[in-house]
Structures are given as structure tokens and as C-alpha cells.
Write a protein that holds these residues in place. Structure first.
Motif: not given
Length: 113
Positions: A84-111
Motif C-alpha cells: 500500500m505504501q509503495k502504491r501510494f508513493e507511486e501514485n501520490v504525484d499523479a494524484v497531487i497533480d490531478s488535484i492541483v489541475s482540478e483546483t486551478a481549473e476551478s479557480f480559473i473558471s470562477k475567475k
């Protein structure tokens, strides 16, 4: 008269001998009974000791099996946690990137809106 005395003496002797034989037989039968009871008690004690030893062996085997199984379960849990730790470490960057992209898109669309 002496014949009568002789007969009485023989009868008394026979009675005494019969009484002695009966007493001896009674003592022998009591001894045999006591010996049989002691042998039975000893055999029963041996059987109980054997049963206790057998039960002790079974319990020790069961305890060892339980310890082995617990160790295997702990090992499997540790391996699963590592996976589980290995899968988390393998996927954490992709999940963070996805969350950051979604948040950024949300802010941009609100702006824009």
C-alpha cells in the motif's frame, strides 16, 4: 470312653483346622482384593497421567500452531502495508497533480465567470 474322647479330640482338631483354613482363606481373599484395588488405582492413575500428557501435547501443538498462524498473519499484514505504501508513493504525484489541475481549473473558471 477313651474312644469318645478321641473322637471329640479329632472333631475339635478338625473344627480348629477348618476355622484356620477359613481364616486363612478370608485373609488371602482380602489381600487379593486389596492388591486388585491397588493395581486398579495405579492403572487408573497411569491412565490419567497419560491422558494429561496427551492433552498437554495437544495444547502445546495448538499453541505453536496459533503462534505460527499469528506470525504469518502479521507478516502478511506487514507485506500488505508495504504494498500500500509503495502504491501510494507511486501514485501520490499523479494524484497531487490531478488535484492541483482540478483546483486551478476551478479557480480559473470562477475567475472568468
Amino acid at each position: 470312653m477313651s474312644t469318645l474322647h478321641e473322637v471329640l479330640a479329632v472333631l475339635l482338631g478338625a473344627e480348629s483346622e477348618a476355622k484356620r483354613i477359613v481364616d486363612d482363606s478370608k485373609n488371602e481373599s482380602e489381600t487379593l482384593l486389596r492388591t486388585a484395588q491397588e493395581k486398579f488405582a495405579a492403572e487408573r492413575a497411569n491412565q490419567m497421567a497419560s491422558a494429561r500428557e496427551q492433552a498437554k501435547g495437544i495444547m502445546e501443538t495448538a499453541l505453536n500452531s496459533a503462534k505460527t498462524e499469528a506470525a504469518q498473519i502479521a507478516s502478511l499484514g506487514k507485506e500488505e502495508r508495504a504494498r500500500m505504501q509503495k502504491r501510494f508513493e507511486e501514485n501520490v504525484d499523479a494524484v497531487i497533480d490531478s488535484i492541483v489541475s482540478e483546483t486551478a481549473e476551478s479557480f480559473i473558471s470562477k475567475k472568468r465567470g
